[in-house]
Design an enzyme around this catalytic site. Structure first.
Site, mmCIF file in Angstrom:
data_model
loop_
_atom_site.group_PDB
_atom_site.id
_atom_site.type_symbol
_atom_site.label_atom_id
_atom_site.label_comp_id
_atom_site.label_asym_id
_atom_site.label_seq_id
_atom_site.Cartn_x
_atom_site.Cartn_y
_atom_site.Cartn_z
ATOM 1 N N LYS A 1 0.817 -1.213 0.000
ATOM 2 C CA LYS A 1 0.000 0.000 0.000
ATOM 3 C C LYS A 1 0.852 1.263 0.000
ATOM 4 O O LYS A 1 2.053 1.236 0.252
ATOM 5 C CB LYS A 1 -1.014 -0.030 1.143
ATOM 6 N N ARG B 1 -3.627 -10.122 4.742
ATOM 7 C CA ARG B 1 -3.973 -10.133 3.308
ATOM 8 C C ARG B 1 -2.789 -9.575 2.527
ATOM 9 O O ARG B 1 -2.448 -8.400 2.694
ATOM 10 C CB ARG B 1 -5.230 -9.285 3.090
HETATM 11 C C1 8Y4 Z 1 -0.913 -1.174 -4.078
HETATM 12 C C2 8Y4 Z 1 -1.358 -2.405 -3.702
HETATM 13 C C3 8Y4 Z 1 -1.737 -0.097 -3.893
HETATM 14 C C4 8Y4 Z 1 -2.606 -2.567 -3.162
HETATM 15 C C5 8Y4 Z 1 -3.004 -0.258 -3.382
HETATM 16 C C6 8Y4 Z 1 -3.445 -1.506 -3.014
HETATM 17 C C7 8Y4 Z 1 -8.107 -4.528 1.701
HETATM 18 C C8 8Y4 Z 1 -9.081 -5.382 1.194
HETATM 19 C C9 8Y4 Z 1 -8.201 -4.225 -0.425
HETATM 20 C C10 8Y4 Z 1 -7.858 -4.531 3.109
HETATM 21 C C11 8Y4 Z 1 -9.576 -6.207 3.266
HETATM 22 C C12 8Y4 Z 1 -5.389 -2.686 -2.073
HETATM 23 C C13 8Y4 Z 1 -10.039 -5.838 -1.075
HETATM 24 C C14 8Y4 Z 1 -6.786 -2.323 -1.807
HETATM 25 N N1 8Y4 Z 1 -7.556 -3.821 0.673
HETATM 26 N N2 8Y4 Z 1 -9.818 -6.222 1.953
HETATM 27 N N3 8Y4 Z 1 -9.131 -5.174 -0.142
HETATM 28 N N4 8Y4 Z 1 -8.630 -5.388 3.841
HETATM 29 N N5 8Y4 Z 1 -10.285 -7.003 4.072
HETATM 30 N N6 8Y4 Z 1 -4.728 -1.603 -2.539
HETATM 31 O O1 8Y4 Z 1 -7.030 -3.802 3.662
HETATM 32 O O2 8Y4 Z 1 -4.939 -3.779 -1.883
HETATM 33 S S1 8Y4 Z 1 -7.943 -3.632 -2.037
#
Ligand code: 8Y4
Length: 376
Positions: A310, A345
Site C-alpha cells: 500500500k 492479506r
Molecule cells: C498497491 C497495492 C496499492 C494494493 C493499493 C493496493 C483490503 C481489502 C483491499 C484490506 C480487506 C489494495 C479488497 C486495496 N484492501 N480487503 N481489499 N482489507 N479485508 N490496494 O485492507 O490492496 S484492495
C-alpha cells in the site's frame, strides 16, 4: 456528552513467562500484554489516560464510573478471548477450519484489468491467474481472496455482469483446487454466485453497507464475513476521514458495525474485523493504526490486516512503486503478527509465509525458554 472507554495493550511480551506470568494472551494469538492504557474520551477528546498492569486491572475496572464499567469489563474479557477456528462450509457438505491461534496468510488474486498497478501482471488472463493461485496455495496461503472490482482511488466502476464473469469462473477453479476462498466484493449478486460456486468467506470493503441486501445474504449464507473500516460512504471508500482520533474513531466504527451485523443475524463467531489500512487515511493515520493494532482485540473478534504494497510503504521509502514494496510489506506483516493479527492479506505469499514461519519459530522458542524464570 457520551463517554467512551478503551483498553489499549501497550507493553507486549513474547511469552507469559518473560513477564513472570503477569501478562495476558491477546485474542488467542501468540502474543501477550503486561500493561494497558485505560483511556477515557468524552465528546471525541481523550480526557484521561492511565497505565494499568494486569494485576491492577480488576481494581481499575471496579473503580470506573458506572457508565464505563460495562464497557471496561467487556473489553477486558474480549482482549483475552480465544477465538474458535473459522468454520467454512464445503459445497459437498462438511466443513473445514482455519485456525486462529497462529497468523494465517490470505493471498490476493486480483482479476481486475488494472491490477498491473498493484504489480499483478496477469491481468484477467484465467490461465496465468490460475497458475498464480496454485503457486500461492503451494507456498502456504490459507485463503485465496478473489476480487474483480478495483477499489483503488479513482478506479472506474465495474459492471456487475463483468465482475461476475471475472470472479465466478475463478472461484470454481479455486474450489476444484481445494482452496479456502474469500470473495472480495461489495455486491450481493457476486457474493451469492461466488458462494454457490464454492467460495467460503465474504470480504466486503464496504462492511456490507454498499447494498442493504448484502447484510441479509451474509446472515442467511452462514459464511464468515470480513468487515473493513472505510470512513466514506460505501460507494466512495477513499473519501477523506475526518477523524478526531483515528485509532479510537476506527475502533468505535468497527464496534458499531460489529453490533449491527450481529443484530442482523450474522453469528458472532463469523465476524472478522479489519481497520482498513489505506482507505480514507493519511500516511500518519495508517501508521497510527498499525501501531495501535493490539487495541482492536478489545472488539472481541478475529482481526484481518491488509497493508501489502500500500501507498504508505511508498511514502516511507522514496515513493517505491507498488511492485517494489516487498520489504515494507514484510515489515508491516511482521508488525501485524506481533500485534496478534489473525489473518494477513498479502500479494507476496511465499515471502510472507516464510516470515510467518520464522516468526512462529521465534515465538515457540520463547515459550519453551525458562531461563528467565530460573534466574528470577
Ligand atoms: C498497491 C497495492 C496499492 C494494493 C493499493 C493496493 C483490503 C481489502 C483491499 C484490506 C480487506 C489494495 C479488497 C486495496 N484492501 N480487503 N481489499 N482489507 N479485508 N490496494 O485492507 O490492496 S484492495
Amino acid at each position: 456528552m457520551t463517554r467512551m472507554l478503551y483498553i489499549r495493550p501497550i507493553a507486549l511480551a513474547e511469552s507469559p513467562q518473560s513477564e513472570e506470568g503477569e501478562a495476558v494472551r491477546l485474542g488467542g494469538a501468540m502474543v501477550w500484554a503486561s500493561r494497558f492504557a485505560l483511556i477515557v474520551r468524552e465528546g471525541g477528546k481523550v480526557v484521561s489516560r492511565r497505565r494499568v498492569a494486569v494485576a491492577g486491572m480488576p481494581a481499575a475496572l471496579a473503580a470506573l464510573p458506572a457508565d464505563l464499567g460495562a464497557a471496561g469489563e467487556a473489553q477486558w474479557a474480549n482482549l483475552r478471548k480465544v477465538h474458535a477456528p473459522l468454520h467454512l462450509a464445503l459445497n459437498g457438505g462438511g466443513t473445514r477450519t482455519i485456525r486462529l491461534d497462529q497468523p494465517q496468510v490470505m493471498g490476493i488474486l486480483n482479476m481486475t484489468p488494472d491490477s498491473f498497478s498493484d504489480g499483478g501482471e496477469f491481468l484477467d488472463n484465467p490461465r496465468i491467474a490460475g497458475d498464480h493461485a496454485s503457486a500461492m496455495l503451494e507456498a502456504g496461503a490459507a485463503i485465496i481472496d478473489v476480487g474483480g472490482e478495483s477499489t483503488r482511488p479513482g478506479a472506474a466502476a465495474v459492471w456487475e455482469g463483468d465482475e461476475l464473469k471475472r470472479v465466478v469462473p475463478m472461484v470454481e477453479r479455486l474450489a476444484a483446487m481445494g482452496a479456502a476462498i474469500s470473495v472480495d466484493t461489495r455486491r450481493p449478486a457476486v457474493m451469492e454466485a461466488s458462494l454457490a460456486a464454492g467460495a467460503h468467506i465474504i470480504n466486503d470493503v464496504s462492511a456490507l453497507r454498499y447494498d442493504p441486501r448484502s447484510l441479509e445474504l451474509a446472515a442467511s449464507s452462514g459464511a464468515p464475513v470480513v468487515l473493513m473500516h472505510a470512513p466514506g460512504r460505501a460507494d466512495d471508500l477513499h473519501a477523506d476521514g475526518d477523524y478526531t482520533d483515528v485509532v479510537l474513531d476506527v475502533f468505535d466504527w468497527l464496534a458499531a458495525r460489529r453490533d449491527e451485523v450481529i443484530a442482523a443475524g450474522v453469528a458472532p463467531g463469523r465476524v472478522v474485523l479489519d481497520p482498513g489500512i489505506g482507505f480514507g487515511k493519511s500516511v500518519s493515520e495508517n501508521l497510527a493504526l498499525m501501531n495501535a493494532l493490539p487495541l482492536f482485540h478489545a472488539l472481541g473478534q478475529p482481526l484481518l490486516v491488509g497493508a501489502s504494497r500500500k501507498r504508505m510503504i511508498g511514502a516511507l521509502s522514496g515513493e517505491a512503486q507498488a511492485h517494489q514494496r516487498l520489504g515494507g510489506s514484510i515489515a508491516l506483516a511482521v508488525r501485524a503478527m506481533e500485534a496478534g493479527a489473525h489473518i494477513l492479506r498479502v500479494h507476496d505469499v511465499p515471502e510472507t509465509v516464510q516470515a510467518a514461519r520464522v516468526w512462529r519459530g521465534l515465538r515457540d522458542a520463547a515459550l519453551t525458554d525458562f531461563a528467565q524464570l530460573a534466574e528470577a
